[in-house]
Scaffold this motif. Structure first.
Motif, PDB file in Angstrom:
ATOM      1  N   VAL A 128       0.525   2.201   7.903  1.00 29.91           N
ATOM      2  CA  VAL A 128      -0.167   2.419   6.629  1.00 29.91           C
ATOM      3  C   VAL A 128      -1.533   3.054   6.866  1.00 29.91           C
ATOM      4  O   VAL A 128      -1.889   4.060   6.240  1.00 29.91           O
ATOM      5  N   LEU A 129      -2.294   2.467   7.796  1.00 29.23           N
ATOM      6  CA  LEU A 129      -3.647   2.966   8.010  1.00 29.23           C
ATOM      7  C   LEU A 129      -3.619   4.358   8.625  1.00 29.23           C
ATOM      8  O   LEU A 129      -4.438   5.216   8.282  1.00 29.23           O
ATOM      9  N   GLY A 130      -2.636   4.594   9.489  1.00 28.35           N
ATOM     10  CA  GLY A 130      -2.472   5.951  10.015  1.00 28.35           C
ATOM     11  C   GLY A 130      -2.205   6.945   8.896  1.00 28.35           C
ATOM     12  O   GLY A 130      -2.796   8.028   8.844  1.00 28.35           O
TER      13      GLY A 130
ATOM     14  N   PHE B  99     -12.557   5.631  10.368  1.00 24.33           N
ATOM     15  CA  PHE B  99     -11.659   5.364  11.500  1.00 24.33           C
ATOM     16  C   PHE B  99     -12.023   4.052  12.190  1.00 24.33           C
ATOM     17  O   PHE B  99     -11.162   3.235  12.497  1.00 24.33           O
ATOM     18  N   ILE B 100     -13.332   3.849  12.425  1.00 24.65           N
ATOM     19  CA  ILE B 100     -13.760   2.609  13.080  1.00 24.65           C
ATOM     20  C   ILE B 100     -13.411   1.406  12.204  1.00 24.65           C
ATOM     21  O   ILE B 100     -12.920   0.385  12.679  1.00 24.65           O
ATOM     22  N   CYS B 101     -13.656   1.540  10.887  1.00 24.70           N
ATOM     23  CA  CYS B 101     -13.365   0.426   9.987  1.00 24.70           C
ATOM     24  C   CYS B 101     -11.872   0.129   9.946  1.00 24.70           C
ATOM     25  O   CYS B 101     -11.470  -1.028   9.839  1.00 24.70           O
ATOM     26  N   VAL B 102     -11.069   1.167  10.035  1.00 22.20           N
ATOM     27  CA  VAL B 102      -9.623   0.979  10.031  1.00 22.20           C
ATOM     28  C   VAL B 102      -9.199   0.173  11.258  1.00 22.20           C
ATOM     29  O   VAL B 102      -8.390  -0.750  11.167  1.00 22.20           O
ATOM     30  N   LEU B 103      -9.792   0.498  12.414  1.00 22.84           N
ATOM     31  CA  LEU B 103      -9.493  -0.273  13.626  1.00 22.84           C
ATOM     32  C   LEU B 103      -9.880  -1.730  13.433  1.00 22.84           C
ATOM     33  O   LEU B 103      -9.153  -2.646  13.821  1.00 22.84           O
ATOM     34  N   ALA B 104     -11.054  -1.951  12.815  1.00 24.06           N
ATOM     35  CA  ALA B 104     -11.536  -3.315  12.631  1.00 24.06           C
ATOM     36  C   ALA B 104     -10.663  -4.061  11.628  1.00 24.06           C
ATOM     37  O   ALA B 104     -10.373  -5.243  11.798  1.00 24.06           O
TER      38      ALA B 104
ATOM     39  N   LEU C 208       1.791   9.950  13.325  1.00 32.39           N
ATOM     40  CA  LEU C 208       2.097   9.519  14.684  1.00 32.39           C
ATOM     41  C   LEU C 208       0.927   9.818  15.614  1.00 32.39           C
ATOM     42  O   LEU C 208       0.635   9.027  16.521  1.00 32.39           O
ATOM     43  N   ALA C 209       0.244  10.920  15.386  1.00 27.21           N
ATOM     44  CA  ALA C 209      -0.906  11.252  16.221  1.00 27.21           C
ATOM     45  C   ALA C 209      -1.986  10.187  16.071  1.00 27.21           C
ATOM     46  O   ALA C 209      -2.592   9.746  17.056  1.00 27.21           O
ATOM     47  N   VAL C 210      -2.242   9.753  14.814  1.00 29.91           N
ATOM     48  CA  VAL C 210      -3.264   8.718  14.602  1.00 29.91           C
ATOM     49  C   VAL C 210      -2.841   7.418  15.272  1.00 29.91           C
ATOM     50  O   VAL C 210      -3.645   6.744  15.930  1.00 29.91           O
ATOM     51  N   CYS C 211      -1.547   7.064  15.133  1.00 25.82           N
ATOM     52  CA  CYS C 211      -1.060   5.835  15.763  1.00 25.82           C
ATOM     53  C   CYS C 211      -1.193   5.920  17.277  1.00 25.82           C
ATOM     54  O   CYS C 211      -1.562   4.935  17.930  1.00 25.82           O
ATOM     55  N   ALA C 212      -0.891   7.085  17.845  1.00 28.04           N
ATOM     56  CA  ALA C 212      -1.029   7.259  19.290  1.00 28.04           C
ATOM     57  C   ALA C 212      -2.482   7.062  19.703  1.00 28.04           C
ATOM     58  O   ALA C 212      -2.781   6.471  20.739  1.00 28.04           O
ATOM     59  N   MET C 213      -3.375   7.522  18.837  1.00 24.89           N
ATOM     60  CA  MET C 213      -4.806   7.346  19.088  1.00 24.89           C
ATOM     61  C   MET C 213      -5.158   5.847  19.128  1.00 24.89           C
ATOM     62  O   MET C 213      -5.908   5.403  19.998  1.00 24.89           O
TER      63      MET C 213
ATOM     64  N   VAL D   8       0.831  -1.206   0.000  1.00 25.24           N
ATOM     65  CA  VAL D   8       0.000   0.000   0.000  1.00 25.24           C
ATOM     66  C   VAL D   8       0.864   1.254   0.000  1.00 25.24           C
ATOM     67  O   VAL D   8       0.477   2.295  -0.541  1.00 25.24           O
ATOM     68  N   PHE D   9       2.065   1.153   0.580  1.00 25.23           N
ATOM     69  CA  PHE D   9       2.903   2.339   0.697  1.00 25.23           C
ATOM     70  C   PHE D   9       3.285   2.953  -0.643  1.00 25.23           C
ATOM     71  O   PHE D   9       3.661   4.113  -0.704  1.00 25.23           O
ATOM     72  N   ALA D  10       3.195   2.150  -1.706  1.00 25.39           N
ATOM     73  CA  ALA D  10       3.603   2.665  -3.008  1.00 25.39           C
ATOM     74  C   ALA D  10       2.805   3.893  -3.422  1.00 25.39           C
ATOM     75  O   ALA D  10       3.301   4.739  -4.159  1.00 25.39           O
ATOM     76  N   VAL D  11       1.565   4.036  -2.964  1.00 21.97           N
ATOM     77  CA  VAL D  11       0.731   5.135  -3.472  1.00 21.97           C
ATOM     78  C   VAL D  11       0.538   6.256  -2.458  1.00 21.97           C
ATOM     79  O   VAL D  11      -0.146   7.224  -2.750  1.00 21.97           O
ATOM     80  N   ILE D  12       1.134   6.130  -1.269  1.00 24.71           N
ATOM     81  CA  ILE D  12       0.892   7.163  -0.255  1.00 24.71           C
ATOM     82  C   ILE D  12       1.829   8.349  -0.457  1.00 24.71           C
ATOM     83  O   ILE D  12       3.050   8.191  -0.389  1.00 24.71           O
ATOM     84  N   PRO D  13       1.277   9.525  -0.720  1.00 27.76           N
ATOM     85  CA  PRO D  13       2.125  10.721  -0.861  1.00 27.76           C
ATOM     86  C   PRO D  13       2.455  11.268   0.524  1.00 27.76           C
ATOM     87  O   PRO D  13       1.578  11.511   1.323  1.00 27.76           O
ATOM     88  N   PHE D  14       3.766  11.437   0.814  1.00 33.06           N
ATOM     89  CA  PHE D  14       4.134  11.838   2.165  1.00 33.06           C
ATOM     90  C   PHE D  14       4.709  13.245   2.232  1.00 33.06           C
ATOM     91  O   PHE D  14       5.208  13.670   3.256  1.00 33.06           O
ATOM     92  N   GLY D  15       4.667  13.976   1.118  1.00 32.29           N
ATOM     93  CA  GLY D  15       5.145  15.349   1.166  1.00 32.29           C
ATOM     94  C   GLY D  15       4.845  16.035  -0.147  1.00 32.29           C
ATOM     95  O   GLY D  15       4.568  15.376  -1.142  1.00 32.29           O
TER      96      GLY D  15
END
Lengths: 118, 330
Positions: free
Chosen positions: B253-255, B206-211, B282-287, B94-101
């Motif tokens: 990835v999900l974060g 967000f809920i679906c991502v947790l699941a 990191l904030a999402v992961c902390a969540m 999945v990381f191939a398509v994530i734009p990080f900057g």
């Protein structure tokens, strides 16, 4: 076209290399001491009773069937979602009817108790 | 020709950078999770290996690599062997398509900070992430253990159920951004992130991502205290490690995806885009970790009710409302 998908192929290559490499490496350096008890499946410390492939609830199957129907629905929604500005109200109402038909099926599913887990 | 070579070198460079960062983050997320969980339960968490336990991930890797790797008797050998690989590979893909900057200017060339900006990025993500269920279900099925089978079957039902709402909650995002490309979706949030425009879609996603990531409160496929480990009960050594690493890579990835689809990606004032992106992920992961520390596990009927009877109708209504509002506004 190739420009776009070449990196994906490279990513797939690296991901597979990571997965296979780490397992092969661990096979090479890990200890190997086999024993019959170790190879038997875990069952709280007692010898396993009966076949592991037990029968399980038919509910799981129902969920899978319902999933297929709705997943196709999701697949139909995407092309509309991207063109919905151009399609305007005509497209929105058509899509509304499509969703409505599926919702009837969903309600039927619900009333028949396919979504109940007791 | 040399142009092609430069492009290839750039891609490889970006890939190695991303894989390095992601694996590093996944390793330290494990430590962070154990530390934070420990603190939240009034324990110290790991603090023996290195200062503050900072070398713990290294020790874990060495341990996993040197453990015995065996296949239980009467297991389906090949399926058993490939299942953990599927989990790890799909998470990495999945990381191939994530734009990080935002795109950088290097030597007079525009370098987009994404491995490949697919024009069907959203579809690619949905396709690859739905492959992840095979790791869980094949691992559970092939182990020849009752706990594993139950865990695998539970995981299968849970992941497909929540995948529907996951897919449906992205439809409003696509309608607002009017593109499948993840870079375009981030660009569309330059002034206002989608979480404010469509909080319902964000909540469902967000809920679906947790699941999907099988984390508390949706960790029924693993459920330590009833299924021992669920689908990975029988796994040992690096194969268990791949499941484990895959789970934490999946978290990153999900974060990132929550960040890209709803939190505005790299957009933000003052700080450089890359930092903003990292900070949001990191904030999402902390969540995720915080939720794990504070929530009990759902019962299976509650899990299915939430997925089918609440999230699915809610996201369908949300699509229609979003469509009507967007068309009404012109």
């Amino acid at each position: 076209m190739l420009d776009l998908y070449l990196p994906i192929i490279v990513v797939i290559g690296i991901a597979f290399a990571f997965a296979i490499g780490s397992v092969v490496f661990s096979r090479l350096v890990g200890v190997k001491r086999y024993s019959e008890l170790k190879m038997s499946p875990y069952e709280c410390g007692v010898p396993p009773i009966g076949n592991a492939n037990e029968r399980f609830s038919v509910k799981f199957y129902l969920v899978a069937v319902a999933f297929i129907v709705f997943d196709v629905e999701v697949a139909f929604l995407y092309p509309w979602a991207i063109m919905f500005k151009q399609l305007g109200w005509y497209g929105a109402i058509t899509m509304g009817i499509f969703i409505f038909v599926l919702v009837i099926g969903f309600i039927y599913d619900w009333k028949k108790g396919a979504l109940e887990w007791e | 020709m040399s142009d092609m070579l430069v492009t290839l070198a750039l891609i490889l460079g970006k890939l190695l950078f991303i894989f390095g960062v992601v694996l590093f983050m996944a390793a330290y997320l494990v430590l962070a999770e154990r530390k934070i969980l420990g603190r939240m339960q009034l324990r110290y968490g790991p603090n023996r290996v290195g200062p503050f336990g900072l070398m713990q991930p290294l020790a874990d890797v060495i341990k996993l690599l040197t453990k015995e790797d065996f296949v239980p008797a009467r297991a389906d050998k090949w399926l058993f062997l490939i299942a953990p690989g599927i989990t790890a590979v799909t998470a990495l893909l999945v990381f191939a398509v994530i734009p990080f900057g935002s795109p950088l200017e290097i030597f007079g060339r525009q370098v987009p900070l994404v491995v490949v900006d697919l024009n069907i990025g959203v579809l690619y993500f949905l396709g690859v992430s739905s492959m992840a269920v095979y790791g869980v279900v094949l691992g559970g099925w092939a182990s020849n253990s009752k706990y594993s089978l139950l865990g695998g079957v539970r995981g299968l039902s849970q992941m497909v159920s929540y995948e529907l709402s996951l897919g449906l909650s992205l439809v409003p995002v696509i309608m607002m951004a009017r593109s499948f490309s993840l870079t375009d979706i981030v660009m569309a949030q330059q002034s206002i992130p989608f979480v404010l425009l469509n909080p319902v879609a964000f909540g469902v996603f967000f809920i679906c991502v947790l699941a999907e990531s099988n984390r508390i409160p949706f960790d029924l496929p693993e459920a330590e205290n009833e299924l021992v480990g669920g689908f990975h009960t029988e796994y040992s050594g690096m194969r268990f490690g791949l499941f484990f690493v895959g789970e934490y890579i999946n978290m990153v990835v999900l974060g990132s995806l929550v960040t890209v689809f709803f939190l505005g990606g790299w957009n933000g004032p003052w700080l450089p885009p890359l930092l903003w992106f990292l900070f949001k992920v990191l904030a999402v992961c902390a969540m995720f970790i915080w939720i794990r520390a504070s929530m009990p596990r759902l019962r299976y009927d509650q899990l299915m009710n939430l997925g089918w009877k609440i999230l699915l109708p809610l996201s369908l209504v949300n699509i229609l409302v979003t469509g009507a509002v967007l068309l009404g506004l012109g």
